[in-house]
Design a protein around this motif. Sequence first.
Motif, PDB file in Angstrom:
ATOM      1  N   LEU A  87     -25.999 -23.960  62.395  1.00 56.11           N
ATOM      2  CA  LEU A  87     -25.430 -24.436  61.144  1.00 56.11           C
ATOM      3  C   LEU A  87     -25.889 -25.865  60.891  1.00 56.11           C
ATOM      4  CD1 LEU A  87     -21.749 -23.142  61.411  1.00 56.11           C
ATOM      5  CD2 LEU A  87     -23.475 -22.363  59.791  1.00 56.11           C
ATOM      6  N   GLY A  88     -26.080 -26.211  59.635  1.00 55.36           N
ATOM      7  CA  GLY A  88     -26.427 -27.587  59.298  1.00 55.36           C
ATOM      8  C   GLY A  88     -27.875 -27.933  59.509  1.00 55.36           C
ATOM      9  N   ALA A  89     -28.760 -26.916  59.564  1.00 56.08           N
ATOM     10  CA  ALA A  89     -30.185 -27.193  59.751  1.00 56.08           C
ATOM     11  C   ALA A  89     -30.983 -26.387  58.738  1.00 56.08           C
ATOM     12  CB  ALA A  89     -30.630 -26.830  61.165  1.00 56.08           C
ATOM     13  N   LEU A  90     -32.071 -26.973  58.232  1.00 58.91           N
ATOM     14  CA  LEU A  90     -32.971 -26.269  57.327  1.00 58.91           C
ATOM     15  C   LEU A  90     -33.954 -25.500  58.197  1.00 58.91           C
ATOM     16  CD1 LEU A  90     -33.813 -25.761  54.400  1.00 58.91           C
ATOM     17  CD2 LEU A  90     -35.372 -27.702  54.604  1.00 58.91           C
ATOM     18  N   TYR A  91     -33.654 -24.238  58.448  1.00 62.20           N
ATOM     19  CA  TYR A  91     -34.420 -23.473  59.414  1.00 62.20           C
ATOM     20  C   TYR A  91     -35.340 -22.469  58.731  1.00 62.20           C
ATOM     21  CZ  TYR A  91     -30.873 -19.954  58.391  1.00 62.20           C
ATOM     22  OH  TYR A  91     -30.039 -19.075  57.742  1.00 62.20           O
ATOM     23  N   SER A  92     -36.293 -21.971  59.495  1.00 62.66           N
ATOM     24  CA  SER A  92     -37.179 -20.894  59.073  1.00 62.66           C
ATOM     25  C   SER A  92     -36.849 -19.670  59.905  1.00 62.66           C
ATOM     26  CB  SER A  92     -38.638 -21.300  59.285  1.00 62.66           C
ATOM     27  OG  SER A  92     -39.483 -20.158  59.256  1.00 62.66           O
ATOM     28  N   LEU A  93     -36.487 -18.567  59.258  1.00 61.35           N
ATOM     29  CA  LEU A  93     -36.188 -17.337  59.992  1.00 61.35           C
ATOM     30  C   LEU A  93     -37.416 -16.874  60.760  1.00 61.35           C
ATOM     31  CD1 LEU A  93     -34.095 -15.162  60.611  1.00 61.35           C
ATOM     32  CD2 LEU A  93     -34.843 -13.948  58.560  1.00 61.35           C
ATOM     33  N   PHE A  94     -38.590 -17.058  60.168  1.00 58.51           N
ATOM     34  CA  PHE A  94     -39.837 -16.700  60.848  1.00 58.51           C
ATOM     35  C   PHE A  94     -39.934 -17.427  62.184  1.00 58.51           C
ATOM     36  CE2 PHE A  94     -44.202 -17.523  62.003  1.00 58.51           C
ATOM     37  CZ  PHE A  94     -44.859 -16.328  61.768  1.00 58.51           C
ATOM     38  N   ALA A  95     -39.732 -18.737  62.166  1.00 53.49           N
ATOM     39  CA  ALA A  95     -39.840 -19.532  63.386  1.00 53.49           C
ATOM     40  C   ALA A  95     -38.768 -19.152  64.398  1.00 53.49           C
ATOM     41  CB  ALA A  95     -39.747 -21.019  63.054  1.00 53.49           C
ATOM     42  N   SER A  96     -37.563 -18.842  63.921  1.00 53.83           N
ATOM     43  CA  SER A  96     -36.474 -18.491  64.829  1.00 53.83           C
ATOM     44  C   SER A  96     -36.754 -17.174  65.547  1.00 53.83           C
ATOM     45  CB  SER A  96     -35.160 -18.391  64.055  1.00 53.83           C
ATOM     46  OG  SER A  96     -34.817 -19.643  63.504  1.00 53.83           O
ATOM     47  N   LEU A 146     -34.698  -6.433  60.192  1.00 52.35           N
ATOM     48  CA  LEU A 146     -33.782  -7.521  60.513  1.00 52.35           C
ATOM     49  C   LEU A 146     -33.075  -8.027  59.265  1.00 52.35           C
ATOM     50  CD1 LEU A 146     -32.602  -9.728  62.386  1.00 52.35           C
ATOM     51  CD2 LEU A 146     -34.661 -11.083  61.890  1.00 52.35           C
ATOM     52  N   ALA A 147     -33.827  -8.205  58.156  1.00 50.60           N
ATOM     53  CA  ALA A 147     -33.237  -8.822  56.973  1.00 50.60           C
ATOM     54  C   ALA A 147     -34.003  -8.435  55.717  1.00 50.60           C
ATOM     55  CB  ALA A 147     -33.223 -10.342  57.127  1.00 50.60           C
ATOM     56  N   MET A 148     -33.285  -8.486  54.594  1.00 50.93           N
ATOM     57  CA  MET A 148     -33.891  -8.385  53.268  1.00 50.93           C
ATOM     58  C   MET A 148     -33.836  -9.770  52.660  1.00 50.93           C
ATOM     59  SD  MET A 148     -35.135  -5.481  52.279  1.00 50.93           S
ATOM     60  CE  MET A 148     -35.205  -5.865  50.534  1.00 50.93           C
ATOM     61  N   ASP A 149     -34.974 -10.256  52.181  1.00 47.29           N
ATOM     62  CA  ASP A 149     -35.103 -11.631  51.739  1.00 47.29           C
ATOM     63  C   ASP A 149     -35.629 -11.671  50.307  1.00 47.29           C
ATOM     64  OD1 ASP A 149     -34.681 -14.254  52.586  1.00 47.29           O
ATOM     65  OD2 ASP A 149     -36.796 -14.564  53.038  1.00 47.29           O
ATOM     66  N   ARG A 150     -34.967 -12.447  49.426  1.00 46.46           N
ATOM     67  CA  ARG A 150     -35.424 -12.626  48.041  1.00 46.46           C
ATOM     68  C   ARG A 150     -35.461 -14.119  47.735  1.00 46.46           C
ATOM     69  NH1 ARG A 150     -31.973  -8.173  48.164  1.00 46.46           N
ATOM     70  NH2 ARG A 150     -32.914  -6.223  47.371  1.00 46.46           N
ATOM     71  N   VAL A 151     -36.609 -14.593  47.275  1.00 48.13           N
ATOM     72  CA  VAL A 151     -36.828 -16.028  47.084  1.00 48.13           C
ATOM     73  C   VAL A 151     -37.363 -16.292  45.687  1.00 48.13           C
ATOM     74  CG1 VAL A 151     -38.035 -18.075  47.925  1.00 48.13           C
ATOM     75  CG2 VAL A 151     -37.353 -16.291  49.542  1.00 48.13           C
ATOM     76  N   TRP A 152     -36.827 -17.343  45.044  1.00 49.83           N
ATOM     77  CA  TRP A 152     -37.323 -17.809  43.746  1.00 49.83           C
ATOM     78  C   TRP A 152     -37.701 -19.281  43.856  1.00 49.83           C
ATOM     79  CZ3 TRP A 152     -33.306 -14.504  44.423  1.00 49.83           C
ATOM     80  CH2 TRP A 152     -33.273 -13.318  43.666  1.00 49.83           C
ATOM     81  N   LEU A 153     -38.861 -19.639  43.285  1.00 52.76           N
ATOM     82  CA  LEU A 153     -39.352 -21.018  43.243  1.00 52.76           C
ATOM     83  C   LEU A 153     -39.973 -21.264  41.870  1.00 52.76           C
ATOM     84  CD1 LEU A 153     -41.190 -20.765  46.639  1.00 52.76           C
ATOM     85  CD2 LEU A 153     -39.398 -22.451  46.271  1.00 52.76           C
TER      86      LEU A 153
END
Length: 271
Positions: free
Chosen positions: A88-97, A146-153
């Motif tokens: 918690l409290g970290a800007l993480y990358s699921l890929f890296a984890s 593992l997960a479904m991911d949806r990203v908007w930029l």
Amino acid sequence: MRKPGPGPIDRASALPLWAQVHADLRRRVDAGEFAAVFPGELALIEQYSVSRHTVREALRRLRDDGVVVAERGRRPRLAGIAEIEQPLGALYSLFASVESAGHEQHSIVRTLDVRADGVVAARLGLEESTPLLYLERLRLSDGEPLAMDRVWLPAQIAAPLLDADFTHTALYTELAGRCGVRLTGGRETIRAVVPTRAERVQLGIDDTVAAFAIDRLAERHGRPLEWRTTLVRGDRFTVTAAFTARTGYRLDVGATSRQRHHTDVVSAESR
């Protein structure tokens, strides 16, 4: 000491066959016999010379005990602590984890395009018609969902990502390399949810497994830049929080959509 392997089944006993198989499997689990792999239904039928119904009932009871995870169409496996851990409290990358936990990360890209979404644009502080890059992925760990991911930029910034191959790379790595942009912070909300039937199919889980819904608004120097929604399996993912005796930590606990309570976790000295 009893040797490894199945114990005898007493068909003259008043104890149901499924209960005998259940008890013997518990013994074998406790002895560490299934550390490498848990046998499938057909193997258990052969080992104990019982019916499929008997084995399935024994497995159902083991699942209720929290000993195994038995999903339809998949080999049962021992239940354990979640494989992927996020702070918690970290800007993480699921890929890296996933990679740092020793698992192979892979993604199936469902959609990668530019579109308009008025609701998401408003979250990013943009006009409703602003073009947005949209990425939808099914995230896999060791070949299992593992997960479904949806990203908007904002497309004005993220358009170079249209040429990226997201089957085995991190979004933030590509965002930095192709767009020269690094996110610096943001806010994330994590909720426990019951997946819909369609979501369970996508994640490869049955109705006994819950999931985390994660909404992330990430920023670059205070400017909203990414809106992300992730649905991740609750049996393979956990979140952790660090605290100290001096500072403790603070949780924002959402009671309902209309009311939000703020709870301070007191330090060890004041307890």
